[in-house]
Design a protein around this motif. Structure first.
Motif, PDB file in Angstrom:
ATOM      1  N   GLN A 247      41.090  33.103  42.792  1.00  0.00           N
ATOM      2  CA  GLN A 247      41.736  32.613  44.017  1.00  0.00           C
ATOM      3  C   GLN A 247      41.265  33.394  45.231  1.00  0.00           C
ATOM      4  OE1 GLN A 247      45.720  33.286  42.646  1.00  0.00           O
ATOM      5  NE2 GLN A 247      46.009  31.172  41.944  1.00  0.00           N
ATOM      6  N   THR A 248      41.154  34.713  45.077  1.00  0.00           N
ATOM      7  CA  THR A 248      40.679  35.555  46.177  1.00  0.00           C
ATOM      8  C   THR A 248      39.286  35.139  46.608  1.00  0.00           C
ATOM      9  OG1 THR A 248      42.030  37.413  45.420  1.00  0.00           O
ATOM     10  CG2 THR A 248      40.146  37.937  46.835  1.00  0.00           C
ATOM     11  N   GLN A 249      38.415  34.902  45.645  1.00  0.00           N
ATOM     12  CA  GLN A 249      37.041  34.519  45.975  1.00  0.00           C
ATOM     13  C   GLN A 249      36.999  33.196  46.722  1.00  0.00           C
ATOM     14  OE1 GLN A 249      34.271  34.794  42.740  1.00  0.00           O
ATOM     15  NE2 GLN A 249      32.623  33.792  43.856  1.00  0.00           N
ATOM     16  N   ARG A 250      37.767  32.221  46.275  1.00  0.00           N
ATOM     17  CA  ARG A 250      37.750  30.916  46.941  1.00  0.00           C
ATOM     18  C   ARG A 250      38.258  31.021  48.384  1.00  0.00           C
ATOM     19  NH1 ARG A 250      41.298  27.322  43.777  1.00  0.00           N
ATOM     20  NH2 ARG A 250      41.743  28.997  42.306  1.00  0.00           N
ATOM     21  N   ILE A 251      39.303  31.816  48.582  1.00  0.00           N
ATOM     22  CA  ILE A 251      39.849  31.967  49.932  1.00  0.00           C
ATOM     23  C   ILE A 251      38.855  32.691  50.835  1.00  0.00           C
ATOM     24  CG2 ILE A 251      41.689  33.036  51.288  1.00  0.00           C
ATOM     25  CD1 ILE A 251      43.462  32.662  48.710  1.00  0.00           C
ATOM     26  N   LEU A 252      38.280  33.782  50.340  1.00  0.00           N
ATOM     27  CA  LEU A 252      37.343  34.553  51.161  1.00  0.00           C
ATOM     28  C   LEU A 252      36.080  33.763  51.464  1.00  0.00           C
ATOM     29  CD1 LEU A 252      37.670  38.117  49.597  1.00  0.00           C
ATOM     30  CD2 LEU A 252      38.639  37.308  51.752  1.00  0.00           C
ATOM     31  N   GLU A 253      35.580  33.036  50.500  1.00  0.00           N
ATOM     32  CA  GLU A 253      34.371  32.244  50.754  1.00  0.00           C
ATOM     33  C   GLU A 253      34.638  31.154  51.780  1.00  0.00           C
ATOM     34  OE1 GLU A 253      33.107  30.986  46.880  1.00  0.00           O
ATOM     35  OE2 GLU A 253      31.868  32.782  46.563  1.00  0.00           O
ATOM     36  N   ALA A 254      35.810  30.539  51.714  1.00  0.00           N
ATOM     37  CA  ALA A 254      36.165  29.539  52.726  1.00  0.00           C
ATOM     38  C   ALA A 254      36.277  30.184  54.099  1.00  0.00           C
ATOM     39  CB  ALA A 254      37.482  28.862  52.340  1.00  0.00           C
ATOM     40  N   ALA A 255      36.877  31.372  54.146  1.00  0.00           N
ATOM     41  CA  ALA A 255      37.012  32.077  55.427  1.00  0.00           C
ATOM     42  C   ALA A 255      35.646  32.449  55.989  1.00  0.00           C
ATOM     43  CB  ALA A 255      37.863  33.325  55.229  1.00  0.00           C
ATOM     44  N   ARG A 256      34.760  32.908  55.139  1.00  0.00           N
ATOM     45  CA  ARG A 256      33.428  33.291  55.615  1.00  0.00           C
ATOM     46  C   ARG A 256      32.682  32.086  56.183  1.00  0.00           C
ATOM     47  NH1 ARG A 256      28.948  36.158  51.760  1.00  0.00           N
ATOM     48  NH2 ARG A 256      29.105  34.127  50.748  1.00  0.00           N
ATOM     49  N   ARG A 257      32.805  30.937  55.540  1.00  0.00           N
ATOM     50  CA  ARG A 257      32.148  29.724  56.055  1.00  0.00           C
ATOM     51  C   ARG A 257      32.667  29.360  57.440  1.00  0.00           C
ATOM     52  NH1 ARG A 257      32.769  28.046  50.582  1.00  0.00           N
ATOM     53  NH2 ARG A 257      34.667  26.876  51.100  1.00  0.00           N
ATOM     54  N   LEU A 258      33.934  29.701  57.714  1.00  0.00           N
ATOM     55  CA  LEU A 258      34.543  29.377  59.007  1.00  0.00           C
ATOM     56  C   LEU A 258      34.304  30.450  60.061  1.00  0.00           C
ATOM     57  CD1 LEU A 258      37.897  27.951  57.622  1.00  0.00           C
ATOM     58  CD2 LEU A 258      36.181  26.649  58.911  1.00  0.00           C
ATOM     59  N   GLY A 259      33.609  31.522  59.686  1.00  0.00           N
ATOM     60  CA  GLY A 259      33.241  32.540  60.658  1.00  0.00           C
ATOM     61  C   GLY A 259      34.153  33.742  60.730  1.00  0.00           C
ATOM     62  N   PHE A 260      35.127  33.855  59.845  1.00  0.00           N
ATOM     63  CA  PHE A 260      35.997  35.028  59.836  1.00  0.00           C
ATOM     64  C   PHE A 260      35.263  36.239  59.259  1.00  0.00           C
ATOM     65  CE2 PHE A 260      39.056  31.534  59.613  1.00  0.00           C
ATOM     66  CZ  PHE A 260      40.059  31.950  60.458  1.00  0.00           C
ATOM     67  N   GLY A 261      35.546  37.429  59.797  1.00  0.00           N
ATOM     68  CA  GLY A 261      35.234  38.638  59.070  1.00  0.00           C
ATOM     69  C   GLY A 261      36.193  38.764  57.902  1.00  0.00           C
ATOM     70  N   LEU A 262      35.822  39.560  56.908  1.00  0.00           N
ATOM     71  CA  LEU A 262      36.608  39.617  55.678  1.00  0.00           C
ATOM     72  C   LEU A 262      37.188  41.003  55.444  1.00  0.00           C
ATOM     73  CD1 LEU A 262      34.271  37.627  53.247  1.00  0.00           C
ATOM     74  CD2 LEU A 262      36.000  36.733  54.830  1.00  0.00           C
ATOM     75  N   LYS A 263      38.419  41.014  54.930  1.00  0.00           N
ATOM     76  CA  LYS A 263      39.089  42.222  54.464  1.00  0.00           C
ATOM     77  C   LYS A 263      39.789  41.893  53.155  1.00  0.00           C
ATOM     78  CE  LYS A 263      39.935  44.437  58.938  1.00  0.00           C
ATOM     79  NZ  LYS A 263      39.407  45.761  58.586  1.00  0.00           N
ATOM     80  N   VAL A 264      40.022  42.906  52.328  1.00  0.00           N
ATOM     81  CA  VAL A 264      40.683  42.679  51.044  1.00  0.00           C
ATOM     82  C   VAL A 264      41.626  43.832  50.748  1.00  0.00           C
ATOM     83  CG1 VAL A 264      40.389  42.194  48.590  1.00  0.00           C
ATOM     84  CG2 VAL A 264      38.592  41.514  50.193  1.00  0.00           C
ATOM     85  N   HIS A 265      42.861  43.486  50.319  1.00  0.00           N
ATOM     86  CA  HIS A 265      43.755  44.449  49.671  1.00  0.00           C
ATOM     87  C   HIS A 265      43.279  44.558  48.222  1.00  0.00           C
ATOM     88  CE1 HIS A 265      46.396  43.630  53.057  1.00  0.00           C
ATOM     89  NE2 HIS A 265      47.395  44.346  52.570  1.00  0.00           N
ATOM     90  N   ALA A 266      42.777  45.704  47.829  1.00  0.00           N
ATOM     91  CA  ALA A 266      42.183  45.823  46.492  1.00  0.00           C
ATOM     92  C   ALA A 266      42.722  47.040  45.760  1.00  0.00           C
ATOM     93  CB  ALA A 266      40.657  45.937  46.596  1.00  0.00           C
ATOM     94  N   ASP A 267      43.025  46.850  44.485  1.00  0.00           N
ATOM     95  CA  ASP A 267      43.306  47.963  43.567  1.00  0.00           C
ATOM     96  C   ASP A 267      44.473  48.819  44.038  1.00  0.00           C
ATOM     97  OD1 ASP A 267      40.924  47.133  42.219  1.00  0.00           O
ATOM     98  OD2 ASP A 267      39.737  48.352  43.584  1.00  0.00           O
ATOM     99  N   GLU A 268      45.497  48.188  44.604  1.00  0.00           N
ATOM    100  CA  GLU A 268      46.656  48.977  45.022  1.00  0.00           C
ATOM    101  C   GLU A 268      47.455  49.465  43.811  1.00  0.00           C
ATOM    102  OE1 GLU A 268      50.615  48.806  47.903  1.00  0.00           O
ATOM    103  OE2 GLU A 268      49.297  47.060  47.780  1.00  0.00           O
ATOM    104  N   PHE A 269      47.615  48.584  42.829  1.00  0.00           N
ATOM    105  CA  PHE A 269      48.416  48.945  41.657  1.00  0.00           C
ATOM    106  C   PHE A 269      47.630  48.808  40.351  1.00  0.00           C
ATOM    107  CE2 PHE A 269      51.491  47.326  44.823  1.00  0.00           C
ATOM    108  CZ  PHE A 269      52.245  48.474  44.990  1.00  0.00           C
TER     109      PHE A 269
END
Length: 450
Positions: A247-269
């Motif tokens: 799900q994260t990959q699909r959302i980020l890839e869609a955002a990148r296509r639309l021109g957003f820079g990307l950030k991720v909450h990763a490995d918190e827990f």
């Protein structure tokens, strides 16, 4: 040379240097100028150096600020905040003290979802007032630029309201805000039975709508780099109970296509979900949290251009003894920044100096490393290292005067606010620890009027 403002006779002017993040062992490389001075013209830094040298180059100065006994550093940059919300979660804090875990509370419908309910119910006026109050405290603690995430709406109109608040306050408050769309913060209650429907809503409707949304670039305090975009970045909370890797990959890839820079909450827990390698592969600007990141993923991040943002206030707020492995990351050559993670559940703290104090004790950073991680590297985590984050000629004059004889007091002392003066783009907005800026309606912080 003519200067609008001269700050002179500082005990020290202390700054990292450059437009790119300091990496690995270089993070602790600071320029320290005894009896230092900074000259400002039209909001930008005109000269920096020993007071005698800077004054010798000036033929006219409009205003002089004496900084004897103070340390002058760059304005702090907070690259990870959940700034806009309503209500609090004090009851959950008490539950955690009694043994409940963050993920247990989230899975039971509390945590983020509790704040979503309160935020959806709040008026725009309430959201604006509560957020402005937090921004005032951030400014008083020396933060001059901060990222501001949505993520407590989790529905199109609710998320747009949060963006409206962010942009209104960015235009009318000295603290510059960098907007991030975090519609992928949690699965909202109305989609718990079908999370894929919410992912589809994000990808097919919400992200395109945010990408198309525009805001005015005018305003007395609007950041000079503001270009009208509703959000600079798209962020996803990749975690058990939130969004999985696919799900994260699909959302980020869609955002990148639309021109957003990307950030991720990763490995918190939970370790090894794979969000960190994914973020690196997609060219994310930053990966944040990194508390449980496996060594091989941490090494991969360290070799990349992506900034690792660590949030010691979150582990502290959770009462956890488990902090992100900052020293391992730096030994691998990584670019490290720190942030508050300001939010109502795990880290309600507006103070970057407090994060520096925690980073020195629990991340193992030196005072010099903590300062660079809270200024230049934090600016780079927002794509703004060329504009702010250091006291250098040509950069915006975002400066903080610390009431201490040595910059190391920022990490050494805690629980008190040492900030004496804050200068935002050459204008004094905090003097003697008191806010002195005025909003568009003539109001000072707290609502009093002239």
């Amino acid at each position: 040379m003519q200067a609008d403002l001269l700050i002179r006779h500082a005990a020290q002017v202390v700054t990292p240097v450059g437009r790119r993040p300091l990496r690995g062992k270089a993070l602790g490389s600071l320029q320290v100028i005894p009896d230092g001075a900074v000259a400002v013209r039209e909001g930008r830094i005109l000269a920096v150096g020993p007071t005698a040298e800077v004054e010798a180059r000036l033929r006219e100065v409009t205003e002089v600020l004496e900084a004897r006994g103070q340390v002058v550093v760059p304005g702090f940059v907070d690259p990870h905040t959940h700034l806009v919300w309503a209500g609090d979660r004090a009851a959950e804090f008490e539950r955690r003290l009694q043994g409940a875990t963050y993920l247990e509370i989230l899975q039971a419908g509390g945590g983020i979802l509790a704040t979503v309910r309160a935020t959806r119910e709040a008026s725009v006026e309430q959201l604006r007032a509560e957020t402005r109050s937090r921004m005032d405290r951030m400014l008083l603690h020396g933060t001059t630029t901060a990222e501001a995430k949505t993520g407590y709406g989790l529905a199109p109109e609710a998320e747009f309201r949060l963006l409206d608040v962010i942009h209104d306050l960015d235009a009318t408050h000295p603290l510059d805000l960098v907007p991030t769309f975090l519609g992928a913060h949690a699965i909202p209650e109305e989609h718990r039975a079908d999370p894929e429907a919410y992912v589809a809503l994000l990808v097919e409707a919400m992200l395109p709508a945010v990408a198309a949304r525009r805001y005015p670039v005018e305003g007395p305090w609007r950041a000079p780099w503001t270009d009208g975009r509703a959000a600079w970045f798209c962020d996803v909370f990749c975690e058990r109970g939130a969004f999985d890797l696919d799900q994260t990959q699909r959302i980020l890839e869609a955002a990148r296509r639309l021109g957003f820079g990307l950030k991720v909450h990763a490995d918190e827990f939970v370790p090894s979900l794979g969000a960190t390698p994914l973020a690196v592969a997609l060219g994310a600007t930053s990966v944040d949290h990194l508390v449980s990141t496996p060594p091989e993923h941490l090494a991969l991040l360290a070799r990349s251009e992506t900034v690792g943002v660590m949030l010691p206030g979150t582990s502290f707020g959770l009462g956890s003894g488990h902090y992100a492995p900052a020293r391992r990351f730096l030994e691998a050559g990584g670019a490290l920044a720190i942030a508050t993670d300001l939010n109502p559940g795990t880290s309600w703290c507006e103070s970057m100096p407090m994060m520096m104090a925690l980073a020195a004790r629990y991340l193992g950073l030196t005072p010099a490393e903590a300062l660079a991680a809270a200024t230049l590297n934090a600016a780079c985590a927002l794509g703004l290292g060329h504009e702010i984050g250091s006291v250098e000629i040509g950069k915006w004059a975002d400066l903080v005067g610390i009431d201490a004889p040595d910059y190391r007091h920022l990490a050494y002392r805690y629980g008190v606010n040492l900030v004496h003066t804050v200068i935002k783009r050459g204008k004094i907005v905090v003097r003697e620890g008191q806010a002195v800026y005025r909003g568009t309606d003539g109001a000072r912080p707290g609502g009093d009027r002239p």
